[in-house]
Write a protein that holds these residues in place. Structure first.
Motif, PDB file in Angstrom:
ATOM      1  N   MET A   1      39.867  48.678  51.928  1.00 26.94           N
ATOM      2  CA  MET A   1      39.752  47.682  50.863  1.00 26.94           C
ATOM      3  C   MET A   1      41.116  47.483  50.184  1.00 26.94           C
ATOM      4  SD  MET A   1      36.671  46.580  50.840  1.00 26.94           S
ATOM      5  CE  MET A   1      34.983  46.999  51.289  1.00 26.94           C
ATOM      6  N   THR A   2      41.451  46.242  49.972  1.00 23.03           N
ATOM      7  CA  THR A   2      42.722  45.917  49.327  1.00 23.03           C
ATOM      8  C   THR A   2      42.639  46.193  47.833  1.00 23.03           C
ATOM      9  OG1 THR A   2      43.157  44.194  50.967  1.00 23.03           O
ATOM     10  CG2 THR A   2      44.383  44.063  48.910  1.00 23.03           C
ATOM     11  N   THR A   3      43.692  46.783  47.291  1.00 23.58           N
ATOM     12  CA  THR A   3      43.781  47.036  45.859  1.00 23.58           C
ATOM     13  C   THR A   3      44.803  46.080  45.263  1.00 23.58           C
ATOM     14  OG1 THR A   3      45.551  48.662  46.062  1.00 23.58           O
ATOM     15  CG2 THR A   3      43.277  49.467  46.293  1.00 23.58           C
ATOM     16  N   PRO A   4      44.833  45.962  43.920  1.00 26.13           N
ATOM     17  CA  PRO A   4      45.817  45.056  43.311  1.00 26.13           C
ATOM     18  C   PRO A   4      47.248  45.325  43.748  1.00 26.13           C
ATOM     19  CG  PRO A   4      44.176  45.697  41.683  1.00 26.13           C
ATOM     20  CD  PRO A   4      43.892  46.508  42.922  1.00 26.13           C
ATOM     21  N   THR A   5      47.618  46.593  43.925  1.00 22.91           N
ATOM     22  CA  THR A   5      48.993  46.905  44.293  1.00 22.91           C
ATOM     23  C   THR A   5      49.285  46.539  45.744  1.00 22.91           C
ATOM     24  OG1 THR A   5      48.350  49.186  44.816  1.00 22.91           O
ATOM     25  CG2 THR A   5      49.205  48.744  42.590  1.00 22.91           C
ATOM     26  N   GLU A   6      48.257  46.395  46.573  1.00 21.72           N
ATOM     27  CA  GLU A   6      48.445  46.059  47.983  1.00 21.72           C
ATOM     28  C   GLU A   6      48.345  44.568  48.255  1.00 21.72           C
ATOM     29  OE1 GLU A   6      46.404  50.127  49.824  1.00 21.72           O
ATOM     30  OE2 GLU A   6      45.172  48.372  49.339  1.00 21.72           O
ATOM     31  N   PHE A   7      47.937  43.783  47.264  1.00 21.73           N
ATOM     32  CA  PHE A   7      47.778  42.349  47.470  1.00 21.73           C
ATOM     33  C   PHE A   7      49.155  41.713  47.673  1.00 21.73           C
ATOM     34  CE2 PHE A   7      46.340  38.010  46.101  1.00 21.73           C
ATOM     35  CZ  PHE A   7      45.299  37.895  47.035  1.00 21.73           C
ATOM     36  N   PRO A   8      49.259  40.720  48.569  1.00 23.55           N
ATOM     37  CA  PRO A   8      50.585  40.149  48.860  1.00 23.55           C
ATOM     38  C   PRO A   8      51.259  39.564  47.622  1.00 23.55           C
ATOM     39  CG  PRO A   8      48.931  39.371  50.431  1.00 23.55           C
ATOM     40  CD  PRO A   8      48.187  40.096  49.362  1.00 23.55           C
ATOM     41  N   GLU A   9      52.581  39.568  47.641  1.00 23.06           N
ATOM     42  CA  GLU A   9      53.348  38.892  46.602  1.00 23.06           C
ATOM     43  C   GLU A   9      53.260  37.384  46.837  1.00 23.06           C
ATOM     44  OE1 GLU A   9      55.087  40.011  43.854  1.00 23.06           O
ATOM     45  OE2 GLU A   9      54.004  41.868  44.284  1.00 23.06           O
ATOM     46  N   PRO A  10      53.138  36.586  45.778  1.00 27.48           N
ATOM     47  CA  PRO A  10      52.989  35.145  45.963  1.00 27.48           C
ATOM     48  C   PRO A  10      54.319  34.427  46.142  1.00 27.48           C
ATOM     49  CG  PRO A  10      52.881  35.657  43.637  1.00 27.48           C
ATOM     50  CD  PRO A  10      53.025  36.970  44.356  1.00 27.48           C
ATOM     51  N   THR A  11      54.216  33.216  46.646  1.00 21.01           N
ATOM     52  CA  THR A  11      55.329  32.279  46.704  1.00 21.01           C
ATOM     53  C   THR A  11      54.927  31.043  45.917  1.00 21.01           C
ATOM     54  OG1 THR A  11      55.884  33.040  48.941  1.00 21.01           O
ATOM     55  CG2 THR A  11      56.823  30.944  48.238  1.00 21.01           C
ATOM     56  N   MET A  12      55.836  30.490  45.138  1.00 24.28           N
ATOM     57  CA  MET A  12      55.567  29.237  44.442  1.00 24.28           C
ATOM     58  C   MET A  12      55.991  28.081  45.349  1.00 24.28           C
ATOM     59  SD  MET A  12      54.157  30.321  41.702  1.00 24.28           S
ATOM     60  CE  MET A  12      53.979  28.710  40.891  1.00 24.28           C
ATOM     61  N   ILE A  13      55.043  27.197  45.640  1.00 26.99           N
ATOM     62  CA  ILE A  13      55.279  26.104  46.582  1.00 26.99           C
ATOM     63  C   ILE A  13      55.020  24.773  45.874  1.00 26.99           C
ATOM     64  CG2 ILE A  13      54.500  25.034  48.733  1.00 26.99           C
ATOM     65  CD1 ILE A  13      53.819  27.817  49.767  1.00 26.99           C
ATOM     66  N   ALA A  14      56.000  23.888  45.941  1.00 25.04           N
ATOM     67  CA  ALA A  14      55.873  22.569  45.313  1.00 25.04           C
ATOM     68  C   ALA A  14      55.117  21.636  46.248  1.00 25.04           C
ATOM     69  CB  ALA A  14      57.252  22.000  45.006  1.00 25.04           C
ATOM     70  N   GLU A 210      24.617  45.021  37.985  1.00 25.62           N
ATOM     71  CA  GLU A 210      25.655  45.983  38.356  1.00 25.62           C
ATOM     72  C   GLU A 210      26.970  45.251  38.612  1.00 25.62           C
ATOM     73  OE1 GLU A 210      24.222  47.949  41.851  1.00 25.62           O
ATOM     74  OE2 GLU A 210      22.192  48.100  41.038  1.00 25.62           O
ATOM     75  N   PRO A 211      28.093  45.897  38.351  1.00 25.70           N
ATOM     76  CA  PRO A 211      29.380  45.239  38.615  1.00 25.70           C
ATOM     77  C   PRO A 211      29.607  45.035  40.105  1.00 25.70           C
ATOM     78  CG  PRO A 211      29.722  47.538  38.040  1.00 25.70           C
ATOM     79  CD  PRO A 211      28.265  47.266  37.823  1.00 25.70           C
ATOM     80  N   ILE A 212      30.293  43.943  40.460  1.00 24.72           N
ATOM     81  CA  ILE A 212      30.586  43.708  41.871  1.00 24.72           C
ATOM     82  C   ILE A 212      31.983  44.188  42.250  1.00 24.72           C
ATOM     83  CG2 ILE A 212      29.060  41.704  41.936  1.00 24.72           C
ATOM     84  CD1 ILE A 212      31.694  40.027  42.170  1.00 24.72           C
ATOM     85  N   MET A 213      32.772  44.596  41.260  1.00 28.87           N
ATOM     86  CA  MET A 213      34.126  45.036  41.579  1.00 28.87           C
ATOM     87  C   MET A 213      34.544  46.168  40.649  1.00 28.87           C
ATOM     88  SD  MET A 213      36.462  41.874  40.108  1.00 28.87           S
ATOM     89  CE  MET A 213      35.400  40.470  40.407  1.00 28.87           C
ATOM     90  N   SER A 214      35.611  46.852  41.039  1.00 27.19           N
ATOM     91  CA  SER A 214      36.141  47.950  40.235  1.00 27.19           C
ATOM     92  C   SER A 214      36.814  47.402  38.980  1.00 27.19           C
ATOM     93  CB  SER A 214      37.167  48.740  41.052  1.00 27.19           C
ATOM     94  OG  SER A 214      38.334  47.951  41.256  1.00 27.19           O
TER      95      SER A 214
END
Length: 317
Positions: A1-14, A210-214
């Motif tokens: 499972m992906t965690t916040p720290t493992e999520f890809p870094e974004p790119t800003m695209i015009a 119940e919560p669906i996420m951590s």
């Protein structure tokens, strides 16, 4: 499972006069794009479970925060959130990457955008997968007018339009509580409370179900909406009748292969005559509520990949 720290870094695209915050996986698979479109009140992070698996299957996975969300542009004019703008953003994203078309996947409001993108720009969509929200037939009465007559002024779609800014302010004031109370599963079967559902959720001290996420995952959503507020995302709702008019002269039949994924416990009802409008549609139901790809992540990913493989759409790995 992906965690916040493992999520890809974004790119800003015009694109299309705005900037979109775009997350990617599988860039090595250029030429086989799949675009994942979030709903409300969501974030690209809602696809965290699907991104690695789709990339591993050979896809270039493109996941924007759509206009009004995250660090993407938030225009002030309400009409800049109509379907011409929202679909234009996605077309602009394809143009940016040099793609003629792509597989599009949408959940909730993202599903509505993908349905309408396919109607407005059919050559840009090769196949589509939508979760929770089925195709919405364009009846004789604009959608908000119809909902007002059928469900009344407290129905949140109607309330957002008839009392602009009221619900936004309450949700802004209680963003952590609202999102905590909204992202739940296994909800008890109780009669609806009087009043406007989203305002009630923002003010409710104790969550149901119940919560669906951590807590760490929820914090990503909370941080995003504490930064942006809710108005820019709610502006999508405020264009429903405008969209009804914009779609007046469009062929209402979707001819691409489509997969519709429902949650068995979702409050959003299936469209019984889906095949009248989407003749090449397959329909499956998973044992979950509304937040399908987060409640049943592995099952959702498997359903998407199995269907795409049957369509001959999967890339060789």
């Amino acid at each position: 499972m992906t965690t916040p720290t493992e999520f890809p870094e974004p790119t800003m695209i015009a694109v299309n006069g705005v900037e979109l915050e775009v997350f990617e996986a599988g860039r090595e698979h250029l030429g086989n794009p799949i675009v994942l479109c979030h709903g409300w009140p969501e974030h690209a992070y809602s696809w965290r479970h699907q991104m690695p698996a789709l990339a591993a299957a050979g896809y270039h996975v493109i996941v924007p925060n759509q206009r009004g969300y995250g660090n993407s542009s938030r225009p002030d004019d309400v009409t800049e959130y109509d379907i011409e703008h929202l679909s234009g953003d996605l077309v602009g994203l394809l143009d940016h990457f040099g793609y003629d078309d792509a597989v599009f996947v949408g959940h909730d409001w993202g599903a509505m955008v993908v349905w309408w993108l396919t109607l407005l720009h059919p050559s840009r969509v090769s196949r589509l997968v939508n979760l929770s929200v089925p195709y919405q037939p364009r009846g004789e009465q604009p959608w908000i007018e119809w909902m007002d007559a059928v469900f009344g002024g407290d129905f949140y779609f109607v309330h957002f339009n008839r009392q602009p800014g009221v619900a936004d302010a309450v949700m802004d004031e209680h963003a952590p509580r609202f999102l905590r109370n909204l992202y739940r599963k296994n909800l008890p079967h109780v009669a609806p409370e009087p009043g406007m559902m989203m305002i009630n959720l923002a003010r409710a001290e104790s969550p149901a179900g119940e919560p669906i996420m951590s807590d760490d995952d929820l914090a990503v959503f909370v941080s995003a909406f504490e930064s942006t507020g809710f108005t820019s995302s709610v502006n999508w709702y405020r264009n429903l009748d405008r969209n009804w008019h914009l779609l007046a002269d469009v062929d209402p039949i979707i001819r691409q292969p489509a997969l519709m994924i429902h949650g068995a416990h979702d409050m959003v009802a299936p469209l019984e005559n889906l095949s009248d409008f989407v003749p090449d549609a397959d329909v499956i139901t998973l044992d979950c509520g509304h937040w399908i790809q987060q409640e049943q992540p592995d099952e959702t990913t498997r359903a998407i990949l199995t269907w795409l493989d049957a369509q001959g759409a999967s890339a060789a790995t």
